[in-house]
Design a protein around this motif. Structure first.
Motif, short mmCIF file in Angstrom:
data_model
loop_
_atom_site.label_atom_id
_atom_site.label_comp_id
_atom_site.label_asym_id
_atom_site.label_seq_id
_atom_site.Cartn_x
_atom_site.Cartn_y
_atom_site.Cartn_z
N SER A 203 0.83 -1.21 0.00
CA SER A 203 0.00 0.00 0.00
C SER A 203 0.86 1.25 0.00
O SER A 203 0.48 2.28 -0.56
N ASN A 204 2.06 1.18 0.64
CA ASN A 204 2.95 2.35 0.64
C ASN A 204 3.38 2.72 -0.77
O ASN A 204 3.42 3.89 -1.14
N ALA A 205 3.72 1.69 -1.57
CA ALA A 205 4.12 1.95 -2.96
C ALA A 205 2.95 2.52 -3.75
O ALA A 205 3.12 3.41 -4.58
N SER A 206 1.77 2.01 -3.49
CA SER A 206 0.59 2.50 -4.19
C SER A 206 0.33 3.97 -3.88
O SER A 206 0.07 4.79 -4.77
N ILE A 207 0.45 4.32 -2.57
CA ILE A 207 0.21 5.72 -2.17
C ILE A 207 1.25 6.64 -2.78
O ILE A 207 0.94 7.71 -3.30
N SER A 208 2.53 6.22 -2.73
CA SER A 208 3.59 7.06 -3.29
C SER A 208 3.44 7.23 -4.79
O SER A 208 3.68 8.30 -5.34
N LEU A 209 3.02 6.16 -5.48
CA LEU A 209 2.81 6.24 -6.92
C LEU A 209 1.73 7.27 -7.25
O LEU A 209 1.91 8.12 -8.13
N ASN A 210 0.62 7.21 -6.53
CA ASN A 210 -0.46 8.17 -6.77
C ASN A 210 -0.03 9.59 -6.43
O ASN A 210 -0.45 10.55 -7.08
N ILE A 212 3.10 10.79 -6.67
CA ILE A 212 3.96 11.22 -7.78
C ILE A 212 3.13 11.63 -8.98
O ILE A 212 3.39 12.64 -9.63
N LYS A 213 2.09 10.85 -9.27
CA LYS A 213 1.21 11.16 -10.40
C LYS A 213 0.53 12.52 -10.21
O LYS A 213 0.36 13.29 -11.15
N SER A 219 -3.07 13.32 -14.88
CA SER A 219 -4.35 13.32 -15.59
C SER A 219 -4.41 14.38 -16.69
O SER A 219 -5.22 14.26 -17.62
N GLY A 220 -3.55 15.39 -16.60
CA GLY A 220 -3.56 16.44 -17.61
C GLY A 220 -2.56 16.21 -18.72
O GLY A 220 -2.42 17.05 -19.62
N ALA A 232 9.36 6.00 -16.53
CA ALA A 232 10.31 6.61 -15.59
C ALA A 232 10.15 6.02 -14.19
O ALA A 232 11.13 5.65 -13.53
N ILE A 233 8.90 5.89 -13.73
CA ILE A 233 8.66 5.38 -12.37
C ILE A 233 9.13 3.93 -12.23
O ILE A 233 9.74 3.56 -11.23
#
Length: 757
Positions: A203-210, A212-213, A219-220, A232-233
């Motif tokens: 979940s930590n990786a998921s949160i950090s990924l979001n 960074i996004k 989204s833009g 890159a990620i």
């Protein structure tokens, strides 16, 4: 338009007199109008000619200059329904045998039937996609050297999964009628097989990924940019905190590495850093603008007091009506909003007054004799104001704020606010405790994917674990997988394979359409002299057409004495007469045009050059491509021996003979001369600052600038004529007034002398 009642006393036809006087003056300014009209026609003629020249340059000449255009041989097949073949000059002449053993195919996956209520907006968790250990599920899609990891969160949708597939270069869609997922590779062959598997990520990786996004405004971004972000990620996975710090320092300093893998990682961090900086600059610019905008609003309304009781009551009723209609929130402060509206309305009224005053100063409005300037401004402004609804007033207030926001003073204040805030905000997003670097470290250290096929998460999408060739997990419902396959042929006894149904071998390009199933196809390879000959002939035809038009335009008859028609002249002529008059001028608009002459002569000169091959010089004339002895043709080309050329069809066909006997020399000579013409035309349409745009043979920028000058001059001329016309009317009006007074005095005098009836 003002209504004039002239000549009432004098009996003179004042309008006719003034018109005659003005017609004389208009003749003085007609030259500018004529120049503008002629320039417009010249631009139109050049645009049309430029398009034709560029088409010749891009299509015929470009093809003629490439040696590959001459490297063809004619190949015939005994079964065109199963195979078509083309050959280059390296293809061996003679007969060849071919069998088609297998066609290439792309990998196709068709999912089973999903529920009737499923759409691309359906969340994957609602389809039952979960993890056995409580960590976040991740779907890994690999297509060649492209890979995407879709971390499944509570908000991940079926559409997100399909987009992740598309980002790796796959075709992916959900058919709402069939309720099935369709996924396929865009190219055929074993090299283009793909895999879709599931696993877990913390979940930590998921949160950090979001996070960074969000920092990079994911989204833009465009689909291509989003793909670069994921690339890159993923390059950060498994790296230590020290490695991340080192990569960021090198990215920040623009350091280059001799190690390709390290340089790729540096580029990845640079991509993320640049996107964060771009978003930071955009955010601070927006916040700075909003801050100054609020200051302007507050300044505009701060100078006005609260409304009187009656006005306040009326405005409160309007606010309540907006709340009842749902256009304002239910918890809106009615009295506070009403007071704010009042102040905004007063600012709008004052702005309308300022506009009225400006129109008076510009002579667009005249203050009546029975009113003072202030009275007239207040009455006129109030009349306009009373016609406005509250929505209109709010819009006008916003426009007033926008107008003040656009002033140089406000823009300077915005820039100052931006300068004061950008560095701290940007550094916070990049290197702060929750910034990009920190998030990259969290992701890198928690992103290891743990296989979790036991949950069979893809089955929730009516898919299975796909490794590129078969379904490895339990098949669900009626899901099907078509494996990727290479094409296989046997050519002259040798087995050959390819990733597509187009195989190139030994100078032959073989396009497969079906399997031979025991049949042997015969191929016959011969010189393709006719195709080369037709290419040259087509070039000569198109070149002559454009050269003939250029000659006609350059040598057009003089139209001295023909000028663009005035409005009065048009009224006295028929439509047919007008068209003939203007056509005559337009046809000669490029007569002796220096630019046209230069381009034409340069093209002709380029084709007179020669090319040296093996110590011998060749020109177009060496192959019977020559100009006529009739000087009036002005450089048109003829191919001696061309059966469609009535004048020279009886001559020796040197071109066809040379193509058949020495095609390599023909290729070098014709491609070389064509390249000279290609380079010459490229030079003639190269961009020149403030004079000519790229890919343009004429000085379009200079003409546009001249058009602007003519428009400005005509505007000034119109103002002068209007002022002069007003002057004449004022003079006649003064005369009428004087005559009226004289008549009045005469009547009075007659009455005193007793001479009235």
């Amino acid at each position: 338009m003002a209504i004039r009642l002239a000549g009432l006393v004098s009996g003179m036809d004042t309008d006719s007199i003034v018109k005659s006087l003005m017609d004389a003056h208009k003749l003085k300014y007609k030259k500018t109008t004529d120049k503008k009209e002629l320039l417009t026609w010249k631009q139109e003629k050049w645009k049309d000619l430029n398009a034709k020249l560029y088409k010749l340059y891009q299509e015929d000449i470009s093809k003629m200059r490439l040696q590959s255009s001459y490297l063809t041989k004619k190949v015939t097949s005994s079964n065109e329904n199963l195979v078509t073949v083309t050959g280059s000059t390296s293809a061996p002449e003679g007969s060849h045998n071919l069998t088609i053993d297998q066609l290439a195919s792309s990998q196709y996956v068709t999912g089973g039937v999903l529920g009737s209520s499923v759409t691309t907006s359906t969340k994957l968790k609602d389809l039952g996609m979960t993890s056995t250990s409580g960590n976040n599920s991740v779907i890994t899609i690999t297509n060649g050297d492209k890979s995407r990891e879709l971390i499944v969160t509570d908000n991940t949708t079926l559409g997100d999964f399909l987009n992740a597939c598309k980002e790796t270069g796959l075709n992916a869609s959900y058919d709402t009628a069939q309720k099935r997922i369709f996924i396929s590779s865009k190219a055929s062959g074993l090299d283009n097989k793909f895999s879709i598997t599931t696993g877990e990520i913390s979940s930590n990786a998921s949160i950090s990924l979001n996070t960074i996004k969000s920092y990079v405004n994911y989204s833009g971004l465009t689909a291509t940019e989003q793909g670069k972000v994921y690339d890159a990620i993923q390059l950060l996975e498994g790296k230590s905190a020290a490695e991340i710090d080192d990569l960021y320092t090198k990215a920040e300093n623009g350091t280059k590495s001799t190690d390709p893998a390290e340089q790729k990682a540096i580029d990845a961090v640079t991509t993320l850093r640049d996107l964060v900086i771009k978003k930071a600059e955009k955010d601070v610019k927006a916040s700075s603008t909003q801050q100054v905008k609020e200051e302007i609003k507050n300044t505009l309304i701060s100078s006005y007091g609260d409304p009187d009781a009656a006005t306040l009551s009326t405005l409160e009723s309007q606010v309540q009506a907006e709340i009842d209609a749902g256009r304002l929130p239910a918890d809106t402060d009615v009295t506070g909003t009403a007071k704010e509206w009042h102040k905004k309305n007063q600012a709008v009224l004052d702005d309308i007054k300022a506009q009225v005053a400006s129109k008076i100063d510009d002579g667009k409005l005249t203050v009546p004799e029975d009113k003072t300037r202030e009275e007239y401004i207040n009455e006129t402004a109030q009349t306009s104001y009373d016609k406005l609804t509250q929505a209109n007033k709010t819009t006008l207030f916003d426009n007033l704020v926008a107008k003040k926001l656009a002033t140089e003073e406000s823009q300077t204040k915005i820039q100052d606010t931006y300068d004061n805030n950008i560095e701290s905000y940007k550094n916070g997003l990049l290197t702060g405790s929750e910034g990009l670097v920190a998030q990259m470290k969290i992701y890198a250290q928690n992103s290891t994917i743990i296989n979790d096929s036991s949950a069979n998460n893809l089955s929730k999408l009516k898919l299975g674990e796909i490794d590129g060739s078969a379904v490895t997990a339990a098949t669900t419902d009626d899901m099907t997988v078509v494996e990727a396959a290479d094409s296989k042929i046997t050519l002259d006894g040798a087995e050959l394979t390819g990733s597509s149904n187009v195989i190139t071998a030994n100078g032959l390009t073989i396009t497969l359409k079906g399997k031979t199933q025991g049949e042997t196809i015969s191929l016959s390879v011969n010189k393709n002299t006719q195709e080369i000959y037709d290419m040259v002939k087509n070039f000569v035809k198109n070149y002559n057409a454009i050269l003939k038009e250029m000659n006609t335009l350059y040598n057009a008859a003089s139209t001295r004495g023909y000028d663009p028609l005035s409005d009065d002249e048009r009224e006295s002529m028929t439509d047919d007469q007008i068209e003939k008059w203007e056509t005559k001028i337009k046809d000669s608009i490029l007569r002796r045009d220096s630019t046209l002459g230069t381009v034409r002569d340069a093209m002709r000169s380029s084709l007179q050059t020669s090319v040296e091959v093996d110590g011998k010089k060749y020109s177009l004339a060496s192959y019977g491509i020559q100009t006529s002895t009739i000087y009036t043709e002005n450089g048109l080309l003829h191919i001696f021996g061309d059966k469609e050329d009535a004048t020279y069809s009886d001559r020796e066909d040197k071109l066809m003979k040379a193509i058949e006997e020495d095609p390599d020399t023909v290729m070098q000579v014709l491609s070389g001369i064509s390249k000279n013409l290609y380079d010459t035309m490229a030079e003639k349409m190269s961009a020149i600052p403030n004079l000519r745009s790229a890919l343009t043979f004429y000085n379009d920028k200079e003409m546009d600038k001249l058009q602007t000058q003519y428009k400005e001059r005509m505007s000034k001329d119109e103002k002068k004529l209007k002022a002069l016309e007003d002057k004449y009317y004022k003079q006649f009006s003064a005369m009428e007034t004087a005559m009226a007074k004289l008549q009045k005095q005469q009547s009075a005098l007659s009455g005193l002398l007793g001479n009235t009836n």
